[in-house]
Enzyme design. Structure first.
Site, PDB file in Angstrom:
ATOM      1  N   CYS A   2       0.820  -1.210   0.000  1.00 45.40           N
ATOM      2  CA  CYS A   2       0.000   0.000   0.000  1.00 45.40           C
ATOM      3  C   CYS A   2       0.858   1.266   0.000  1.00 45.40           C
ATOM      4  O   CYS A   2       1.992   1.261   0.473  1.00 45.40           O
ATOM      5  CB  CYS A   2      -0.868   0.034   1.251  1.00 45.40           C
ATOM      6  SG  CYS A   2      -1.903  -1.409   1.438  1.00 45.40           S
ATOM      7  N   ARG A  27       5.397  -0.005  -5.947  1.00 44.68           N
ATOM      8  CA  ARG A  27       5.328  -0.820  -4.736  1.00 44.68           C
ATOM      9  C   ARG A  27       4.444  -2.057  -4.919  1.00 44.68           C
ATOM     10  O   ARG A  27       4.512  -2.974  -4.119  1.00 44.68           O
ATOM     11  CB  ARG A  27       4.771   0.029  -3.579  1.00 44.68           C
ATOM     12  CG  ARG A  27       5.684   1.170  -3.195  1.00 44.68           C
ATOM     13  CD  ARG A  27       4.950   2.198  -2.391  1.00 44.68           C
ATOM     14  NE  ARG A  27       4.619   1.739  -1.066  1.00 44.68           N
ATOM     15  CZ  ARG A  27       5.236   2.121   0.044  1.00 44.68           C
ATOM     16  NH1 ARG A  27       6.219   2.967  -0.021  1.00 44.68           N
ATOM     17  NH2 ARG A  27       4.863   1.670   1.206  1.00 44.68           N
ATOM     18  N   TRP A  74      -2.753  -2.836  -1.494  1.00 44.12           N
ATOM     19  CA  TRP A  74      -2.311  -4.218  -1.727  1.00 44.12           C
ATOM     20  C   TRP A  74      -3.079  -5.045  -0.709  1.00 44.12           C
ATOM     21  O   TRP A  74      -2.863  -4.904   0.496  1.00 44.12           O
ATOM     22  CB  TRP A  74      -0.799  -4.298  -1.500  1.00 44.12           C
ATOM     23  CG  TRP A  74      -0.179  -5.616  -1.813  1.00 44.12           C
ATOM     24  CD1 TRP A  74       0.174  -6.083  -3.050  1.00 44.12           C
ATOM     25  CD2 TRP A  74       0.201  -6.635  -0.880  1.00 44.12           C
ATOM     26  NE1 TRP A  74       0.749  -7.329  -2.938  1.00 44.12           N
ATOM     27  CE2 TRP A  74       0.781  -7.685  -1.622  1.00 44.12           C
ATOM     28  CE3 TRP A  74       0.115  -6.770   0.507  1.00 44.12           C
ATOM     29  CZ2 TRP A  74       1.258  -8.845  -1.021  1.00 44.12           C
ATOM     30  CZ3 TRP A  74       0.597  -7.930   1.096  1.00 44.12           C
ATOM     31  CH2 TRP A  74       1.161  -8.945   0.334  1.00 44.12           C
ATOM     32  N   ASN A  98      -1.989   2.145   5.631  1.00 45.85           N
ATOM     33  CA  ASN A  98      -1.038   1.065   5.288  1.00 45.85           C
ATOM     34  C   ASN A  98      -0.852   0.231   6.546  1.00 45.85           C
ATOM     35  O   ASN A  98      -0.731   0.790   7.630  1.00 45.85           O
ATOM     36  CB  ASN A  98       0.337   1.624   4.922  1.00 45.85           C
ATOM     37  CG  ASN A  98       0.341   2.342   3.600  1.00 45.85           C
ATOM     38  OD1 ASN A  98      -0.665   2.392   2.909  1.00 45.85           O
ATOM     39  ND2 ASN A  98       1.491   2.910   3.261  1.00 45.85           N
ATOM     40  N   GLY A  99      -0.749  -1.086   6.392  1.00 45.49           N
ATOM     41  CA  GLY A  99      -0.499  -1.924   7.561  1.00 45.49           C
ATOM     42  C   GLY A  99      -1.684  -2.810   7.867  1.00 45.49           C
ATOM     43  O   GLY A  99      -2.572  -3.002   7.029  1.00 45.49           O
ATOM     44  N   GLU A 478      18.958 -17.556  -5.304  1.00 47.76           N
ATOM     45  CA  GLU A 478      18.545 -16.283  -5.884  1.00 47.76           C
ATOM     46  C   GLU A 478      18.007 -16.477  -7.315  1.00 47.76           C
ATOM     47  O   GLU A 478      16.994 -15.899  -7.696  1.00 47.76           O
ATOM     48  CB  GLU A 478      19.737 -15.308  -5.859  1.00 47.76           C
ATOM     49  CG  GLU A 478      19.529 -13.975  -6.539  1.00 47.76           C
ATOM     50  CD  GLU A 478      18.419 -13.121  -5.931  1.00 47.76           C
ATOM     51  OE1 GLU A 478      17.872 -13.479  -4.875  1.00 47.76           O
ATOM     52  OE2 GLU A 478      18.072 -12.100  -6.563  1.00 47.76           O
ATOM     53  N   LYS A 482      14.199 -15.588  -8.544  1.00 46.43           N
ATOM     54  CA  LYS A 482      13.907 -14.692  -9.673  1.00 46.43           C
ATOM     55  C   LYS A 482      12.947 -15.365 -10.650  1.00 46.43           C
ATOM     56  O   LYS A 482      12.001 -14.751 -11.127  1.00 46.43           O
ATOM     57  CB  LYS A 482      15.184 -14.304 -10.437  1.00 46.43           C
ATOM     58  CG  LYS A 482      16.119 -13.347  -9.760  1.00 46.43           C
ATOM     59  CD  LYS A 482      15.683 -11.901  -9.775  1.00 46.43           C
ATOM     60  CE  LYS A 482      15.034 -11.530  -8.483  1.00 46.43           C
ATOM     61  NZ  LYS A 482      15.873 -11.130  -7.391  1.00 46.43           N
ATOM     62  N   GLU A 485       9.353 -15.584  -9.108  1.00 43.97           N
ATOM     63  CA  GLU A 485       8.583 -14.351  -8.976  1.00 43.97           C
ATOM     64  C   GLU A 485       8.239 -13.711 -10.315  1.00 43.97           C
ATOM     65  O   GLU A 485       7.228 -13.030 -10.432  1.00 43.97           O
ATOM     66  CB  GLU A 485       9.243 -13.352  -8.017  1.00 43.97           C
ATOM     67  CG  GLU A 485      10.501 -12.700  -8.465  1.00 43.97           C
ATOM     68  CD  GLU A 485      10.997 -11.642  -7.458  1.00 43.97           C
ATOM     69  OE1 GLU A 485      12.199 -11.406  -7.443  1.00 43.97           O
ATOM     70  OE2 GLU A 485      10.182 -11.067  -6.711  1.00 43.97           O
ATOM     71  N   LYS A 601       7.065  -4.090  -4.033  1.00 46.08           N
ATOM     72  CA  LYS A 601       8.479  -3.721  -3.954  1.00 46.08           C
ATOM     73  C   LYS A 601       8.912  -3.550  -2.507  1.00 46.08           C
ATOM     74  O   LYS A 601      10.005  -3.933  -2.128  1.00 46.08           O
ATOM     75  CB  LYS A 601       8.703  -2.424  -4.740  1.00 46.08           C
ATOM     76  CG  LYS A 601      10.149  -1.968  -4.803  1.00 46.08           C
ATOM     77  CD  LYS A 601      10.974  -2.923  -5.638  1.00 46.08           C
ATOM     78  CE  LYS A 601      12.452  -2.626  -5.619  1.00 46.08           C
ATOM     79  NZ  LYS A 601      13.244  -3.786  -6.041  1.00 46.08           N
TER      80      LYS A 601
END
Ligand code: M6R
Length: 606
Positions: A2, A27, A74, A98-99, A478, A482, A485, A601
């Protein structure tokens, strides 16, 4: 995740709120909304989907105003929908949040008994009604203090009030919130990036505090209502114009930028005249600690894992690595002679911040390795080592990963030399090797001709594996992250030597497998493990480095050879083909490369 924006001005604010919401799009979000006061009344426009759709609706309803709040959501409580999008308004107030409010169910019951009717499934709506309820018998300040006390969980809030054109209220606990200062107007933002197009003068709310923002002044208060003076920061303007340029995707640009971001970081930390590392702000003597604990999430966690190998190899310290979301709930035995290092691109990741906070409460020595130097983690740690890679917009972290590893490697080399674990000759040769890293990454970036086709195979596979030993094992993790996602393909990173203890059963005819086998001490063993998967039908993409000896193995499907470099620096180079592999796999699928589904993000909730 958010994002919040608020503007109070004597000019129209709607279009600027929309522009700032666009800045927050990176984000990750699923719905958006805005509320303004029009002749003192609250008017809101909300929609599921993108800010472009919100803008169309705003134009349709001709929403205007000189004070307003906006939000990109979000979903946490309740699915992504117009009803659940923020702001949430009562007759009297409108709130963006947010939260997560952890006790929202109890508060909802309490408010329903009082006759409040809920429209959404969100936890946020309770805040709008709670403020309305307390306002009946309390002043504004008393109301905010009482409401904040009632809320459990984490939040950053922006609130506007019916008939009150003179102020916006902001409050935070756990989630970050910034205030920006402009000429005859002021702003509220969930991060400084949202405000940068309007101002470079920013203050941050401290945890638990609230603020009342007018056109000409901003007042800050602690949770008891005691007035405070918050520092005003002048932000650098260099990131202001970070755009895609000739690239179609930010991720593509961020991958290609790596040689120059590595150079920038090296220039900050290495004095090329004296061939020494410049970490002048290191406030402790290295002999004062016996261990280092590295903490991060996702990609940042992987950089910590690589650093564990470096630090164990080059210092006498005990090294441990923790995922932040686990660290914060473990029964840690804090040790005075430990250094706790927190790695985070955004510097706002809720779990990493909470882990740092826990260390601070226990009076531990803390160091932050971040990209965003104005972030909460950077501000609260005892010392900060920025990674200097510039704004990273793509949700999939690329140049920040190399930056995190680079700063960790430089720190490791400094500690190693200060501890006298390595002598001056070795120290200077390590620095010399570092100076050639940027050039080798540039060459590695050119090795991508094959990766477009290889990416198609991974994109269309049922699943894949990434294998490595030593430094290459965290890089395998990693690479798999990648691919997951970006291309939404199941991918597992595994220590190559562990395959025969179970995962080998997964290998079947045609399964694509990445084997990371640089010419290091593990090379021969990894090649044997590679043969074991080839024998079971895997299509192996081997990533190794150039050497006069040919790789001795039959039936390798594809091979990529990066530069021959000091073993310790190979993780930087073998990461790049994996970033490109994931990029091309997502391209093949036609997915949203910069904003993968369900992800954000900056992960500001637990
Ligand atoms: O901002 P941070 O570095 O703290 O973020 C941590 C993770 O959320 C992040 O690295 C995430 O795993 C990336 N999307 C991976 O590409």
């Amino acid at each position: 995740m958010c994002g919040i924006i608020g503007i109070i001005s004597n000019k129209e604010v709607t279009s600027r709120i929309v522009n700032s919401l666009r800045k927050l799009e990176y984000r990750g979000y699923d719905s958006a909304g805005i509320a303004t006061l029009v002749r003192g009344n609250i008017n809101e426009v909300k929609c599921e989907g993108r800010v472009d759709a919100l803008e169309k609706d705003i134009n349709k309803f001709n929403l205007k105003g000189e004070i307003g709040i906006g939000h990109v959501r979000w979903a946490t409580h309740g699915k992504p929908s117009k009803i659940n999008a923020h702001p949430h308004s009562s007759e009297e107030v409108s709130v963006v949040h947010n939260g997560i409010i952890e006790n929202s169910t109890i508060l909802k019951k309490f408010l329903e008994k009082k006759g409040y009717v809920f429209k959404s499934q969100t936890d946020t709506e309770v805040i709008a009604h709670l403020v309305t309820e307390y306002l009946k018998k309390n002043s504004l300040k008393e109301t905010i203090i009482k409401v904040l006390k009632k809320l459990h969980g984490s939040f950053a809030l922006g609130i506007i009030f019916k008939g009150q054109n003179d102020f916006i209220v902001g409050a935070r606990r756990g989630s970050p919130l910034a205030v920006g200062y402009g000429p005859n107007e002021n702003y509220l933002g969930s991060d400084s990036y949202a405000l940068k197009s309007m101002t470079n003068k920013i203050s941050y709310l401290d945890d638990g505090d609230f603020c009342i923002i007018g056109k000409d002044q901003v007042q800050f208060f602690d949770n008891k209502g005691v007035k405070k003076n918050n520092k005003v920061f002048n932000l650098s303007k260099e990131d202001l114009n970070y755009e895609k340029g000739d690239y179609k995707y930010f991720m593509e640009k961020e991958i290609e930028e790596q040689p120059s971001t590595i150079n920038d970081c090296i220039n900050e930390y290495i004095d090329k005249h004296s061939n020494k590392i410049n970490i002048f702000n290191f406030p402790w003597k290295v002999n004062n600690f016996k261990s280092i604990v590295l903490v991060g999430c996702g990609t940042a966690f992987h950089s910590c894992l690589v650093a564990k190998y470096w630090l164990e190899q080059n210092t006498s310290l005990d090294i441990s690595v923790d995922i932040a979301s686990e660290f914060r709930y473990r029964k840690i035995r804090f040790k005075k002679d430990s250094l706790y290092i927190f790695v985070s691109q955004s510097g706002e990741t809720a779990d990493t911040y909470a882990a740092l906070d826990l260390c601070k409460q226990n009076k531990m020595k803390t160091c932050a390795i971040v990209n965003v130097i104005e972030s909460s983690i950077a501000r609260d740690a005892d010392m900060v080592l920025p990674i200097y890679c510039g704004q990273e917009i793509g949700v999939a972290s690329t140049k920040a990963f190399l930056g995190q590893m680079l700063v960790l490697y430089i720190l490791c080399t400094k500690i190693s030399f200060d501890q006298k674990y390595i002598n001056k000759k070795v120290y200077q040769s390590k620095i010399k090797n570092l100076l050639s890293l940027s050039n080798s990454t540039k060459k590695t970036l050119k090795l991508d001709q094959k990766l477009l086709d290889i990416g198609k195979v991974f994109a269309n596979s049922k699943g894949s594996m990434f294998l490595g030993r030593g430094y290459s094992y965290p890089i395998a993790l990693e690479g798999a992250l990648k691919l997951k996602e970006l291309a939404y393909v199941h991918a597992e990173g595994y220590p190559a030597g562990e395959m025969k203890h179970g995962p080998l059963a997964l290998i079947e005819e045609g399964m694509p497998v990445v084997v990371l086998a640089p010419r290091d001490e593990h090379y021969k063993k990894t090649i044997s493990n590679m043969q074991e998967v080839i024998a079971r039908g895997a299509k192996v993409l081997l990533i190794t480095n150039k050497n006069k000896d040919e790789v001795i193995s039959e039936n390798i499907w594809e091979k990529i050879e990066v530069d021959q470099l000091d073993q310790e620096l190979i993780p930087f180079l073998i990461t790049i083909p994996l970033q490109k592999l994931a990029f091309y796999s997502a391209l093949e699928k036609g997915f949203d490369i910069d904003k993968p589904r369900n992800l954000a993000k900056s992960v500001t909730v637990e």
